[in-house]
Design a protein around this motif. Structure first.
Motif, mmCIF file in Angstrom:
data_model
loop_
_atom_site.group_PDB
_atom_site.id
_atom_site.type_symbol
_atom_site.label_atom_id
_atom_site.label_comp_id
_atom_site.label_asym_id
_atom_site.label_seq_id
_atom_site.Cartn_x
_atom_site.Cartn_y
_atom_site.Cartn_z
ATOM 1 N N CYS A 9 35.724 33.782 37.954
ATOM 2 C CA CYS A 9 35.686 34.826 37.234
ATOM 3 C C CYS A 9 34.666 34.504 36.116
ATOM 4 O O CYS A 9 34.833 33.445 35.404
ATOM 5 C CB CYS A 9 37.080 35.081 36.550
ATOM 6 S SG CYS A 9 37.030 36.189 34.930
ATOM 7 N N HIS A 94 23.191 43.962 36.459
ATOM 8 C CA HIS A 94 24.641 44.031 37.211
ATOM 9 C C HIS A 94 24.532 44.935 38.370
ATOM 10 O O HIS A 94 25.326 44.339 39.139
ATOM 11 C CB HIS A 94 25.470 44.892 35.927
ATOM 12 C CG HIS A 94 26.842 45.206 36.302
ATOM 13 N ND1 HIS A 94 27.777 44.176 36.516
ATOM 14 C CD2 HIS A 94 27.420 46.157 36.933
ATOM 15 C CE1 HIS A 94 29.047 44.565 37.238
ATOM 16 N NE2 HIS A 94 28.676 46.036 37.233
ATOM 17 N N TYR A 98 26.127 42.207 41.012
ATOM 18 C CA TYR A 98 27.480 42.573 41.426
ATOM 19 C C TYR A 98 27.918 42.419 42.893
ATOM 20 O O TYR A 98 28.775 41.950 43.438
ATOM 21 C CB TYR A 98 27.901 43.640 40.968
ATOM 22 C CG TYR A 98 29.628 43.821 40.777
ATOM 23 C CD1 TYR A 98 30.508 43.171 40.306
ATOM 24 C CD2 TYR A 98 30.194 45.111 41.656
ATOM 25 C CE1 TYR A 98 31.866 43.082 40.487
ATOM 26 C CE2 TYR A 98 31.484 45.175 41.999
ATOM 27 C CZ TYR A 98 32.402 44.054 41.194
ATOM 28 O OH TYR A 98 33.533 44.273 41.396
ATOM 29 N N PRO A 99 27.070 43.481 43.765
ATOM 30 C CA PRO A 99 27.091 43.729 45.314
ATOM 31 C C PRO A 99 26.876 42.256 45.958
ATOM 32 O O PRO A 99 27.216 41.986 46.831
ATOM 33 C CB PRO A 99 26.418 44.640 45.584
ATOM 34 C CG PRO A 99 25.436 44.924 44.577
ATOM 35 C CD PRO A 99 26.194 44.460 43.167
ATOM 36 N N VAL A 101 27.189 39.141 44.750
ATOM 37 C CA VAL A 101 28.306 38.099 44.119
ATOM 38 C C VAL A 101 29.869 38.307 44.576
ATOM 39 O O VAL A 101 30.471 37.431 45.235
ATOM 40 C CB VAL A 101 28.447 37.909 42.643
ATOM 41 C CG1 VAL A 101 29.626 37.059 42.083
ATOM 42 C CG2 VAL A 101 27.046 37.375 42.102
ATOM 43 N N LEU A 102 30.170 39.611 44.728
ATOM 44 C CA LEU A 102 31.507 40.055 44.780
ATOM 45 C C LEU A 102 32.156 39.504 46.392
ATOM 46 O O LEU A 102 33.027 39.025 46.301
ATOM 47 C CB LEU A 102 31.368 41.811 44.778
ATOM 48 C CG LEU A 102 32.916 42.118 45.144
ATOM 49 C CD1 LEU A 102 34.141 41.566 44.384
ATOM 50 C CD2 LEU A 102 32.878 43.748 44.966
ATOM 51 N N ASN A 105 32.525 35.897 46.835
ATOM 52 C CA ASN A 105 33.531 35.108 45.971
ATOM 53 C C ASN A 105 34.724 34.688 46.759
ATOM 54 O O ASN A 105 35.444 33.673 46.572
ATOM 55 C CB ASN A 105 33.950 35.909 44.643
ATOM 56 C CG ASN A 105 33.110 35.793 43.550
ATOM 57 O OD1 ASN A 105 32.428 34.978 43.276
ATOM 58 N ND2 ASN A 105 33.015 36.752 42.792
ATOM 59 N N LYS A 126 39.036 45.122 45.665
ATOM 60 C CA LYS A 126 37.838 45.233 45.458
ATOM 61 C C LYS A 126 37.046 46.184 46.402
ATOM 62 O O LYS A 126 36.022 46.928 46.164
ATOM 63 C CB LYS A 126 36.928 43.758 45.551
ATOM 64 C CG LYS A 126 37.630 42.998 44.223
ATOM 65 C CD LYS A 126 37.331 43.358 42.882
ATOM 66 C CE LYS A 126 37.604 42.422 41.871
ATOM 67 N NZ LYS A 126 37.480 42.860 40.588
ATOM 68 N N SER A 130 34.658 49.129 45.543
ATOM 69 C CA SER A 130 33.115 48.923 45.730
ATOM 70 C C SER A 130 32.858 49.091 47.107
ATOM 71 O O SER A 130 31.476 48.684 47.126
ATOM 72 C CB SER A 130 32.829 47.446 44.895
ATOM 73 O OG SER A 130 33.428 47.325 43.576
ATOM 74 N N ARG A 178 26.912 34.928 33.802
ATOM 75 C CA ARG A 178 26.206 35.802 34.614
ATOM 76 C C ARG A 178 25.421 34.941 35.736
ATOM 77 O O ARG A 178 25.358 35.037 36.869
ATOM 78 C CB ARG A 178 25.259 36.761 34.054
ATOM 79 C CG ARG A 178 24.466 37.877 35.247
ATOM 80 C CD ARG A 178 25.114 38.391 36.153
ATOM 81 N NE ARG A 178 26.234 39.614 35.220
ATOM 82 C CZ ARG A 178 25.648 40.616 34.561
ATOM 83 N NH1 ARG A 178 24.436 40.963 35.015
ATOM 84 N NH2 ARG A 178 26.409 41.105 33.841
ATOM 85 N N SER A 181 27.758 32.906 37.990
ATOM 86 C CA SER A 181 28.118 33.669 39.062
ATOM 87 C C SER A 181 27.131 33.689 40.009
ATOM 88 O O SER A 181 27.023 33.744 41.458
ATOM 89 C CB SER A 181 28.445 35.125 38.507
ATOM 90 O OG SER A 181 29.576 35.052 37.810
#
Length: 215
Positions: A9, A94, A98-99, A101-102, A105, A126, A130, A178, A181
């Motif tokens: 996170c 972002h 985001y797509p 990293v998500l 994870n 998620k 997303s 950021r 991540s």
């Protein structure tokens, strides 16, 4: 003090950073991702990070934790001004970061996903918000190209390897979280100045990068 976190996170990274920067001992407690009862019992909702203070009280919200620790333990370190261009970069990054990293994870061998139930909880939540992880992974080549360009655009904004604006500020917490991540994404091109900042901040804050589990 104890800090309840998820290892993946970025908000938890922000809270962890201040303890490393000030060399303050902190006990990290990783919450299972499907454990709703523990954080709700502490602060009334499922979230992380949560700081259990010396007096036994609980504090949520990453930057509230940063500012509390910075002002209550030794002299403040976070004294520099923010740069709106850093904020703009983070906002623009972002949508591509985001797509990337998500979906990675959940495969990162993080303690919060140690059980099948915790892993499924994360995926179901998620994907509902997303989109499917398989579809997100299929977008990798274009997103890696875009983020690599954004990292090149970031390079001239980094003034020093120990503070992006030359003096430690809130921007460093948002930016390093950021960048950390993004280290879970294999194939990104890191300009030397950005990589130097990333690595130096990891060392200063005692927060590990994710290169060992990059995909």
């Amino acid at each position: 003090m104890k800090l309840y976190i998820y290892e993946h996170c970025p908000f938890c990274v922000k809270a962890r950073m201040i303890f490393g920067l000030k060399n303050i001992p902190i006990e990290l407690k990783v919450l299972a991702n499907d454990d709703e009862a523990t954080p709700i019992g502490m602060v009334g909702k499922k979230m992380a990070p949560i700081l259990q203070k010396d007096d036994g009280g609980y504090m949520p919200e990453s930057m509230d934790i940063v500012h509390f620790v910075d002002t209550h333990y030794a002299s403040p370190l976070v004294t520099g001004p923010v740069n709106p261009l850093i904020g703009k970069w983070l906002e623009e990054n972002h949508a591509a970061a985001y797509p990337l990293v998500l979906p990675r994870n959940v495969n990162g061998r993080f303690e919060e996903f140690a059980t099948p139930a915790a892993r499924s909880y994360f995926i179901n939540k998620k994907e509902a918000a997303s989109g499917g992880f398989e579809e997100l992974m299929s977008r990798t080549p274009g997103l890696v190209k875009k983020v690599s360009q954004q990292l090149r655009d970031l390079e001239p904004l980094i003034q020093q390897s120990n503070a992006c604006n030359g003096e430690l500020s809130d921007d460093d917490f948002h930016l390093f979280a950021r960048l950390r991540s993004l280290t879970i994404v294999a194939g990104l091109e890191w300009p030397a100045r950005v990589a130097g900042y990333r690595d130096n901040m990891a060392n200063q804050t005692q927060v590990n990068l994710l290169t060992s589990v990059a995909q």
